[in-house]
Design an enzyme around this catalytic site. Sequence first.
Site, mmCIF file in Angstrom:
data_model
loop_
_atom_site.group_PDB
_atom_site.id
_atom_site.type_symbol
_atom_site.label_atom_id
_atom_site.label_comp_id
_atom_site.label_asym_id
_atom_site.label_seq_id
_atom_site.Cartn_x
_atom_site.Cartn_y
_atom_site.Cartn_z
ATOM 1 N N ASN A 1 0.816 -1.203 0.000
ATOM 2 C CA ASN A 1 0.000 0.000 0.000
ATOM 3 C C ASN A 1 0.859 1.266 0.000
ATOM 4 O O ASN A 1 0.983 1.935 -1.023
ATOM 5 C CB ASN A 1 -0.956 -0.027 1.199
ATOM 6 C CG ASN A 1 -2.025 1.045 1.122
ATOM 7 O OD1 ASN A 1 -1.929 1.965 0.320
ATOM 8 N ND2 ASN A 1 -3.032 0.932 1.950
ATOM 9 N N ASP A 2 1.479 1.552 1.125
ATOM 10 C CA ASP A 2 2.215 2.809 1.230
ATOM 11 C C ASP A 2 3.353 2.922 0.210
ATOM 12 O O ASP A 2 3.665 4.016 -0.247
ATOM 13 C CB ASP A 2 2.769 2.965 2.652
ATOM 14 C CG ASP A 2 1.645 3.084 3.681
ATOM 15 O OD1 ASP A 2 0.557 3.562 3.302
ATOM 16 O OD2 ASP A 2 1.851 2.682 4.842
#
Lengths: 471, 97
Positions: free
Chosen positions: A397-398
């Site tokens: 995600n990040d």
Amino acid sequence: METFIPESWYSFLPNFVELAYLAAIVLFILGLKRLSSPATARSGNQLASLGMFLGVIVTLLDREIIAFEYILAGVIVGSLLGAAAAKKVEMTKMPELVAVFNGFGGIASALVALGAWFRVTEAALPAADLLIMGLSVLIGAVTFTGSLVAFAKLNGLIKGNAILFPLQNALNQVLLLVALFGIGWLLAQPLEVAPVLLISGISIVLGVLFVIRIGGADMPVVISLLNSLSGIAASFAGFVIDNNLLIVSGALVGAAGLILTDIMCKSMNRKLTSVLFAKFGGSGTAGAGADTGDKSIREVQSTDVAVMTAYAKRVVVVPGYGLAVAQAQHVIREVADLLQKKGVDVRYGIHPVAGRMPGHMNVLLAEANVPYSQLFDMEEINDEFFRTDVVLVIGANDVVNPQAKTNPGSPIYGMPILNVDEAKQVVVFKRSMNTGYAGIENDLFYNENTYMYFGDAKGTLEDLVRSIKEL
Amino acid sequence: MESLIFNLFIFVLACFVGFEVISKVPTTLHTPLMSGANAISGITLVGALAIAGSGSGTTATIIGFLAIVFATINVVGGFMVTDRMLEMFKKKKEDEA
């Protein structure tokens, strides 16, 4: 040993031991050098273990050693425990194992330094030795309890978030000062046992307090740093007992850990000082901005993804820790194999902090038999995304969040990311729309060329395998 | 004091050697690097042997014994698990099911 070695040889023995230590050092360095390529790495590790074996054997020849029963017992117990741990551990649990081993290395070095003091209580050690001894105990014990806390956090025994309380920094600094005061006290009264106990006790507490305040997301940095400290502790123990083998080997490990710490900090765009003394990292509060308003996402099913990927020229897989948690590394390899049979160029783009420790994701994929020639690190793959038809983001995600480049207000702004948004199409495999570790909304999901494929990574990938086969 | 300074020379030079050698290790191998380096830091075992085996009092012997146990776990476990990992890094998919 007298029975094995002629008395006349003893004059040469100290030199022989030193030369053998030198040979062990050379083996360590050659071993580490061979780690520069996956093809030679295994032989490098074997060279290093040969060096260790040599070092231990010649030490036993030393005339100072007269009692072998404790040595034998200790080595047997340690070998059995070590071998059992090494054989049993799952590759996803590697960060936990390395954390524990770091801690054991640290406490062993602290004990060696302590033992050197308890050994010669009648005649005081020289001041310089006492100073180093104190530092060695301090670093070794901090490494030990710090590593145990890191282990507990990684393992979920205690919650991963940073545990903070008021005046924490001040308390840590006071404790550190007390430990240093203990070293000063020891220098003044070299035969007194109280300062030794004070240094040991404070160090044990300090290690816990030092790691407990660091968030789960920063664990790769912490493990690297503890790795470095375990080396430095060994090196300092070498100062205390005047042993070059320990000094050099410990320094090599200390350097390795520092390099990895630096790489991890850069990959997360964090300063070491802010990892150690600031808040962000694991606590999902910073800049969560609930600005989801009227942005829409496009959801897809396995059949859509199958068509997209099977008729693509190039597919890049971006795995994150979610992939490992779901134990989906074998299924993604199956997907990649099927696609390759259809003539698709499949690569893996791996962010440096994709796992829970440096290089963790690479090990997990290697375990699933992914050849290392398909694994590309961030710098190598980032120029390739605009030539890529489909990117499969799985459990990450990040590290693919464009906010890191576009939003100066974001807590992850400036963090190097994989530029997956440059690819023609992106499919994000995700459980739900929840945010990642940093707790930040991901703009990537709302892009026009991004498709969301919801579900458990393993289940969705298994569906994808079926759909590709049915094409 | 002289030996401290001499040891400091060795320490600093070894740090530079470490930086040179290890900065060439690729990202792919960072986990095995860490566990392998970790095994090397178990070299403190050599010091533990001297302390446990020198027959200099019960306290020193017990401390030495504990140090041997911890260091041996580190050495044996570290090298073995590194070997297990590196064995998995293969060029091609030959021995696949």
